[in-house]
Design a protein around this motif. Structure first.
Motif, mmCIF file in Angstrom:
data_model
loop_
_atom_site.group_PDB
_atom_site.id
_atom_site.type_symbol
_atom_site.label_atom_id
_atom_site.label_comp_id
_atom_site.label_asym_id
_atom_site.label_seq_id
_atom_site.Cartn_x
_atom_site.Cartn_y
_atom_site.Cartn_z
ATOM 1 N N ARG A 52 0.805 -1.220 0.000
ATOM 2 C CA ARG A 52 0.000 0.000 0.000
ATOM 3 C C ARG A 52 0.838 1.269 0.000
ATOM 4 N NH1 ARG A 52 -2.947 -0.450 5.927
ATOM 5 N NH2 ARG A 52 -1.182 0.086 7.268
ATOM 6 N N ARG A 53 2.117 1.165 0.312
ATOM 7 C CA ARG A 53 2.996 2.341 0.244
ATOM 8 C C ARG A 53 3.804 2.380 -1.056
ATOM 9 N NH1 ARG A 53 -0.253 3.784 3.426
ATOM 10 N NH2 ARG A 53 0.139 4.249 5.612
ATOM 11 N N MET A 54 3.523 1.443 -1.951
ATOM 12 C CA MET A 54 4.184 1.396 -3.257
ATOM 13 C C MET A 54 5.705 1.303 -3.130
ATOM 14 S SD MET A 54 1.562 1.333 -5.186
ATOM 15 C CE MET A 54 2.294 1.513 -6.813
ATOM 16 N N PHE A 82 -3.691 -2.498 -4.606
ATOM 17 C CA PHE A 82 -3.063 -1.176 -4.445
ATOM 18 C C PHE A 82 -2.211 -0.789 -5.655
ATOM 19 C CE2 PHE A 82 -4.420 -1.884 -0.161
ATOM 20 C CZ PHE A 82 -4.666 -0.615 0.335
ATOM 21 N N ASN A 98 0.735 -2.180 -6.776
ATOM 22 C CA ASN A 98 2.182 -2.273 -6.631
ATOM 23 C C ASN A 98 2.695 -3.400 -7.522
ATOM 24 O OD1 ASN A 98 4.871 -2.765 -5.774
ATOM 25 N ND2 ASN A 98 4.421 -1.890 -3.760
ATOM 26 N N ILE A 158 -4.190 5.893 -0.161
ATOM 27 C CA ILE A 158 -3.310 6.092 -1.322
ATOM 28 C C ILE A 158 -3.263 7.518 -1.827
ATOM 29 C CG2 ILE A 158 -3.741 3.721 -2.081
ATOM 30 C CD1 ILE A 158 -5.423 4.933 -4.394
ATOM 31 N N ILE A 210 0.031 9.454 -2.187
ATOM 32 C CA ILE A 210 1.132 8.856 -2.944
ATOM 33 C C ILE A 210 1.210 9.511 -4.323
ATOM 34 C CG2 ILE A 210 2.003 6.711 -3.950
ATOM 35 C CD1 ILE A 210 0.566 5.211 -1.716
ATOM 36 N N LYS A 249 -1.170 9.023 -7.957
ATOM 37 C CA LYS A 249 -2.266 8.118 -7.617
ATOM 38 C C LYS A 249 -3.650 8.742 -7.835
ATOM 39 C CE LYS A 249 -0.929 3.994 -6.230
ATOM 40 N NZ LYS A 249 -1.532 2.741 -6.762
ATOM 41 N N HIS A 299 -5.880 6.730 -10.047
ATOM 42 C CA HIS A 299 -6.317 5.533 -9.332
ATOM 43 C C HIS A 299 -7.498 5.886 -8.424
ATOM 44 C CE1 HIS A 299 -5.001 1.850 -6.684
ATOM 45 N NE2 HIS A 299 -6.244 1.760 -7.110
#
Length: 508
Positions: free
Chosen positions: A295-297, A329, A331, A383, A386, A389, A392
């Motif tokens: 979730r934090r890429m 997410f 990634n 997200i 980030i 994003k 997204h």
């Protein structure tokens, strides 16, 4: 402040009348500083409390005492200077001291915050017991010293600061006695946290640790990962800080800080940590490292580091696998790594739709948004900060994910976008007609949350808070005059002052 106590009492009566009549502005003022639990009938003393809080005092008795002792104008200036030292608003502090050079005279809290060594030593010589007496928001003197950010404006006074600390310790100051994070709560943060995590004061943090302050206070190690350097983390670990149970590893991952992550791993941090507070039944886990990476890429280097240190590629969190989390997410680095390891790549129907949204697909719709698993329900909030994003986020909203759902701290996505200083993201979320009157669990409105982010967000230097304030005010969010008085940055003060002049009907 030029108002007398008599006028402030009148203000409290006017607030009571407006609140009892159901006026929106009065309701918002009460909500900003709730004196009692929601739904409880308020007394006149409660309205006096709100007036005091609006003027930066912890309570009406505190305001009245200060005014009786030194006069209202001087009391207000002193209180504003204390807030400036706490928040690192050095322009405000310099102006106040230029206007009233003897402003700190006789005030122990200000003498501590300004590192005025001769004055503090004289006060302690005359009344040694003051070294341990609580001040203001139930804070001991050593914590007042630790909360001040003056070290960054006057680094040449570091020696005076440490000499004051020595004097307080010699008069029985407690190294592990902290203070509430804000008035009205019993949640206390440690002295070490205020020095390292709040004030980023490395000399005082080092002094505290060398004198025996407990590094395992549940907060300092976590917040040391937010400072943009590793000095605080290094000194805490060197003095025995235990990363287990702190979430410091996950917080370091928020900043893609592989150095901090490795430091924590080297000192016993666990990548898949059990929540030891749970008793009985199926054991819950703190967010496993691979889910956090998803979730934090996080990129390949972080992922490889976690796997080499025992991260379980099959560990489930809230019913989801790391692979599913990575797909949902978006990634791709983690998706490829896990697939190459032969993990279970099965997705549920809803996970398939969410993964498609992450990949840019549009047109599908989740028929029942309530059916979205808890693990993904707050994905927009998770997200939106980030980089790259926003598309997204748009795809998720089109899919049917709620764009205004508060998280566990009561923060809505639009408030988080404001705190992060991201006007482009905030502008999109405003098109979804969020509840602009929502108060989060900290008592924050959209406007106050933006202002708090401008003072505290780790990435604030590169963010656009004036852009976010403008968006909020254009939507009709009310502008408390006190917000202008308490703002720290000159650019923000100028913007809010100009807006108040052009839109007086919006000012409360």
């Amino acid at each position: 402040m030029t108002k007398s106590l008599k006028q402030l009492r009148r203000d409290a009566k006017a607030l009571r009348k407006a609140h009892q009549a159901g006026e929106l502005r009065a309701t918002q003022r009460i909500a900003n500083y709730p004196p009692r639990p929601e739904g409880t009938a308020l007394k006149y003393a409660d309205y006096l409390h709100v007036i005091a809080r609006e003027n930066s005092f912890p309570s009406w008795p505190a305001l009245k005492l200060a005014a009786d002792m030194i006069g209202m104008d001087l009391a207000a200036k002193r209180q504003r200077l204390k807030l400036a030292l706490y928040n690192g608003q050095f322009g405000v502090a310099d102006q106040l001291l230029a206007d009233t050079p003897d402003l700190a005279e006789g005030d122990l809290a200000l003498c501590l915050g300004l590192y005025l060594r001769p004055q503090v030593l004289q006060i302690l010589e005359e009344a040694p017991e003051r070294a341990t007496q609580l001040i203001g928001f139930r804070a001991p003197p050593l914590t007042i010293l630790a909360r001040s950010k003056w070290i960054h404006h006057k680094p040449e006074r570091a020696g005076d600061m440490l000499a004051i600390a020595d004097a307080l310790l010699a008069h029985d100051a407690d190294l592990d006695l902290g203070a509430p994070v804000y008035d009205g709560t019993d949640y206390t943060l440690s002295l070490l946290y205020f020095a390292i995590g709040h004030a980023n004061n490395m000399p005082l943090g080092q002094w505290l640790l060398e004198k025996g302050a407990n590094p395992n206070d549940g907060e300092s190690l976590y917040h040391a990962t937010e400072l943009g350097h590793h000095a605080g983390l290094e000194m805490l670990l060197a003095h025995g800080a235990d990363p287990k149970g702190t979430n410091a590893l996950l917080r370091a991952m928020d900043f893609h800080d592989t150095t901090a992550v490795q430091m924590l791993l080297d000192h016993g941090a666990q990548v898949d940590e059990f929540d030891g507070s749970h008793v009985g039944g199926e054991a819950p886990w703190v967010v496993p490292a691979l889910h956090q990476a998803a979730r934090r890429m996080c990129g390949a280097d972080m992922i490889d580091r976690l796997l080499r240190n025992g991260a379980d590629p099959e560990r489930r969190f809230e019913g989801t696998t790391p692979y599913a989390y990575a797909r949902v997410f978006g990634n791709q680095a983690l998706t490829r790594t896990l697939a190459a390891r032969g993990v279970d790549t099965t997705l549920t129907e809803i996970e398939t739709l969410l993964a498609a949204a992450a990949e840019g697909a549009t047109g599908a719709r989740i028929s029942d948004p309530a059916a979205i698993p808890v693990a993904y329900r707050n994905i927009i909030r998770m997200i939106l900060h980030i980089p790259r994003k926003l598309d997204h986020v748009r795809s998720l909203v089109a899919l049917g994910v709620a764009p205004d759902l508060p998280d566990t701290e009561g923060l809505t996505p639009v408030q988080v976008a404001g705190w992060e200083g991201l006007p482009e993201v905030m502008a999109y979320l405003l098109t979804q007609k969020p509840d602009l009157t929502h108060m989060n669990s900290y008592g924050g409105t959209l406007l106050s949350t933006i202002l708090h982010g401008a003072e505290n967000c780790p990435q604030r230097a590169e963010r656009d808070y004036i852009g976010c304030l403008q968006l909020a005010l254009q939507e009709g969010v009310l502008l408390p005059r006190r917000a202008i008085d308490l703002a720290g940055g000159d650019d923000i003060v100028e913007f809010l002052s100009d807006w108040a002049e052009r839109h007086p009907e919006q000012v409360v």
